[in-house]
Design a protein around this motif. Structure first.
Motif, mmCIF file in Angstrom:
data_model
loop_
_atom_site.group_PDB
_atom_site.id
_atom_site.type_symbol
_atom_site.label_atom_id
_atom_site.label_comp_id
_atom_site.label_asym_id
_atom_site.label_seq_id
_atom_site.Cartn_x
_atom_site.Cartn_y
_atom_site.Cartn_z
ATOM 1 N N LEU A 111 0.812 -1.219 0.000
ATOM 2 C CA LEU A 111 0.000 0.000 0.000
ATOM 3 C C LEU A 111 0.848 1.272 0.000
ATOM 4 O O LEU A 111 0.426 2.314 0.542
ATOM 5 C CB LEU A 111 -0.995 0.013 1.164
ATOM 6 C CG LEU A 111 -2.274 -0.823 0.944
ATOM 7 C CD1 LEU A 111 -1.962 -2.309 1.024
ATOM 8 C CD2 LEU A 111 -3.360 -0.484 1.947
ATOM 9 N N GLY A 131 -5.742 2.496 -3.186
ATOM 10 C CA GLY A 131 -6.945 3.114 -3.722
ATOM 11 C C GLY A 131 -7.230 2.552 -5.096
ATOM 12 O O GLY A 131 -6.331 2.462 -5.933
ATOM 13 N N ALA A 132 -8.474 2.169 -5.329
ATOM 14 C CA ALA A 132 -8.783 1.452 -6.568
ATOM 15 C C ALA A 132 -8.290 2.155 -7.832
ATOM 16 O O ALA A 132 -7.548 1.560 -8.619
ATOM 17 C CB ALA A 132 -10.298 1.185 -6.625
ATOM 18 N N PRO A 133 -8.669 3.418 -8.087
ATOM 19 C CA PRO A 133 -8.161 4.029 -9.319
ATOM 20 C C PRO A 133 -6.639 4.132 -9.367
ATOM 21 O O PRO A 133 -6.014 3.867 -10.398
ATOM 22 C CB PRO A 133 -8.809 5.419 -9.308
ATOM 23 C CG PRO A 133 -10.021 5.256 -8.454
ATOM 24 C CD PRO A 133 -9.625 4.284 -7.396
ATOM 25 N N ARG A 158 -3.264 -7.444 -5.822
ATOM 26 C CA ARG A 158 -4.339 -7.311 -4.825
ATOM 27 C C ARG A 158 -5.639 -7.697 -5.526
ATOM 28 O O ARG A 158 -5.868 -7.316 -6.685
ATOM 29 C CB ARG A 158 -4.451 -5.885 -4.271
ATOM 30 C CG ARG A 158 -3.277 -5.441 -3.403
ATOM 31 C CD ARG A 158 -3.507 -4.066 -2.783
ATOM 32 N NE ARG A 158 -4.480 -4.108 -1.677
ATOM 33 C CZ ARG A 158 -5.012 -3.028 -1.138
ATOM 34 N NH1 ARG A 158 -4.719 -1.824 -1.641
ATOM 35 N NH2 ARG A 158 -5.862 -3.116 -0.132
ATOM 36 N N THR A 179 -10.008 8.684 0.213
ATOM 37 C CA THR A 179 -10.526 8.688 -1.162
ATOM 38 C C THR A 179 -10.198 10.008 -1.860
ATOM 39 O O THR A 179 -10.961 10.487 -2.696
ATOM 40 C CB THR A 179 -12.052 8.512 -1.135
ATOM 41 O OG1 THR A 179 -12.608 9.583 -0.338
ATOM 42 C CG2 THR A 179 -12.452 7.176 -0.544
ATOM 43 N N ALA A 227 -5.807 8.350 -3.596
ATOM 44 C CA ALA A 227 -6.456 7.101 -4.027
ATOM 45 C C ALA A 227 -6.744 7.102 -5.519
ATOM 46 O O ALA A 227 -7.227 6.108 -6.062
ATOM 47 C CB ALA A 227 -7.749 6.900 -3.255
ATOM 48 N N GLY A 244 -15.835 5.894 -0.685
ATOM 49 C CA GLY A 244 -15.458 5.409 -2.013
ATOM 50 C C GLY A 244 -15.851 3.957 -2.200
ATOM 51 O O GLY A 244 -16.697 3.437 -1.466
ATOM 52 N N PHE A 292 -11.752 -5.557 3.392
ATOM 53 C CA PHE A 292 -12.927 -4.935 2.792
ATOM 54 C C PHE A 292 -14.190 -5.592 3.335
ATOM 55 O O PHE A 292 -14.140 -6.676 3.940
ATOM 56 C CB PHE A 292 -12.861 -5.087 1.259
ATOM 57 C CG PHE A 292 -11.631 -4.478 0.648
ATOM 58 C CD1 PHE A 292 -10.507 -5.251 0.383
ATOM 59 C CD2 PHE A 292 -11.572 -3.117 0.393
ATOM 60 C CE1 PHE A 292 -9.354 -4.689 -0.138
ATOM 61 C CE2 PHE A 292 -10.421 -2.545 -0.134
ATOM 62 C CZ PHE A 292 -9.317 -3.330 -0.400
HETATM 63 C C1 LIG Z 1 -11.006 5.754 -4.291
HETATM 64 S S1 LIG Z 1 -10.672 4.113 -3.975
HETATM 65 C C2 LIG Z 1 -10.362 4.211 -2.293
HETATM 66 C C3 LIG Z 1 -10.684 2.929 -1.626
HETATM 67 O O1 LIG Z 1 -9.509 2.093 -1.583
HETATM 68 C C4 LIG Z 1 -9.233 1.845 -0.233
HETATM 69 O O2 LIG Z 1 -8.677 0.614 0.009
HETATM 70 P P1 LIG Z 1 -7.075 0.505 0.210
HETATM 71 O O3 LIG Z 1 -6.646 1.668 1.049
HETATM 72 O O4 LIG Z 1 -6.909 -0.838 0.895
HETATM 73 O O5 LIG Z 1 -6.495 0.520 -1.192
HETATM 74 C C5 LIG Z 1 -10.570 1.973 0.439
HETATM 75 O O6 LIG Z 1 -11.394 0.866 0.225
HETATM 76 C C6 LIG Z 1 -11.095 3.199 -0.232
HETATM 77 O O7 LIG Z 1 -12.456 3.444 -0.121
#
Ligand SMILES: CSC[C@H]1O[C@H](OP(=O)(O)O)[C@H](O)[C@@H]1O
Length: 352
Positions: free
Chosen positions: A64, A68-70, A101, A167, A171, A243, A314
């Motif tokens: 990490l 963040g997904a995008p 991931r 977010t 992210a 998000g 999640f």
């Molecule tokens: C805009 S996507 C952000 C989304 O990703 C995060 O997960 P991670 O920090 O494990 O990548 C989280 O679910 C956020 O809402």
């Protein structure tokens, strides 16, 4: 200072200590390498990582440093561009990127999209990866426009918004998803304040969201994750805005652990629960949240003192608890019975 201390204070080789400008991109291509903000170092250290191997990109996604997904979708696509430039046979490295991931649909989708162009050569591959980057930048701006309009419709003036995880631009590439809407509301003088949920165990809220809100001058309070529902019950929150990592065909929302609890609190308090995510996070091929692989990051992130711990990264919020999903092209009101098919894609908009 002992030698160990001096080592601890020196960034890893190849890293560039930086004080970021407001428009610093979270992840980008720079002179034949992938360059990204090291999110594991924030808020204490603002550091860019320059990644010259695919292994380093996979590692950055898995720990990490980029998240963040995008953002991990963009990193995955740029990783494919790096693979075809540095490896005689890139297929195994591309698979490793795709599998880095499992939960955010953006990663596999972006890697597949860029890998499909490999036969056309390295320049075409890089162009496709950069197109994904640019699409996410445009999506952030458009989600801000759609989101400001929806929050202004759903909430009275100066809403106080609770958000979870992180977010913002960290992210995405710039701007953000849910936090991008928050920034836009603030810039327009329409925001009452923010409650940032800390988001254990990696504290994306406490570390990253507070850092982004502070830089933007947005008034906020940090709260422990378990306080969310009670703050809503006490009337201190007017809406929840979060998000997503994957939104399924039926509208189920897969997002950071703790999101479902906030949705239950919002339903009980009778306040809107709004999800903001680009169309690149919508997954029509997955019918419901039950079918999504939920990443488990192991007990050590939860308990540093050795007790057994559950750590799903999640959870799934059922679509009927979701007031609306705001994307860069439309707003779908699932709790009111709408489905994706009821709301065709609208135009990309711009808030800035
Ligand atoms: C805009 S996507 C952000 C989304 O990703 C995060 O997960 P991670 O920090 O494990 O990548 C989280 O679910 C956020 O809402």
């Amino acid at each position: 200072m002992s030698s160990t201390e001096s080592l601890r204070s020196t960034p890893p080789t190849g890293d560039v200590p930086a004080t970021f400008s407001p428009d610093q991109r979270t992840v980008d291509w720079a002179d034949g390498a992938v360059e990204l903000i090291d999110q594991t170092a924030l808020p204490a250290v603002e550091r860019l990582l320059r990644l010259e191997t695919v292994e380093d990109v996979v590692d950055a996604i898995q720990r990490l440093a980029v998240r963040g997904a995008p953002a991990i979708g963009v990193a995955g696509g740029l990783g494919v561009a790096l693979a075809v430039r540095t490896l005689p046979e890139p297929s195994a490295a591309i698979r490793a990127l795709r599998d880095a991931r499992p939960t955010a649909v953006n990663l596999a989708r972006a890697v597949d999209r860029v890998a499909a162009v490999v036969p056309d050569g390295a320049d075409a591959v890089l162009a496709e990866a950069l197109a994904i980057r640019d699409e996410e930048i445009a999506s952030s701006d458009s989600m801000a426009a759609y989101g400001v309009e929806l929050i202004s419709e759903l909430c009275a003036a100066q809403p106080r918004l609770l958000t979870h995880c992180n977010t913002g631009g960290l992210a995405t590439v710039t701007g953000g998803t849910a936090l991008g809407v928050v920034f836009a509301l603030h810039r327009a003088g329409l925001l009452g304040g923010v409650v940032a949920s800390e988001t254990r165990p990696l504290l994306q809220g406490a570390r990253l969201t507070t850092w982004e809100l502070g830089r933007a001058g947005v008034p906020f309070r940090l709260a422990v994750d378990g306080a969310g529902a009670y703050l809503m019950a006490r009337g201190e929150v007017d809406a929840v805005i979060i998000g997503a990592d994957r939104i399924c065909a039926n509208g189920d929302v897969v997002n950071k652990i703790g999101s479902y609890a906030h949705a239950l609190g919002a339903a009980r308090a009778g306040i809107p629960f709004v999800v903001v995510a680009p169309e690149s996070t919508v997954d029509p091929a997955t019918r419901t949240g039950a079918e999504v692989e939920i990443e488990d990051r192991g007990g050590a992130e939860v308990s540093g003192f050795g007790v057994a711990a559950a750590n799903p990264a999640f959870d799934v919020t059922p679509f009927d608890l979701v007031t609306a999903v705001v994307t860069d092209r439309r707003v779908v009101r699932f709790a009111a019975g709408q489905t994706w098919d009821d709301v065709p894609l609208g135009p990309l908009r711009s808030f800035s």
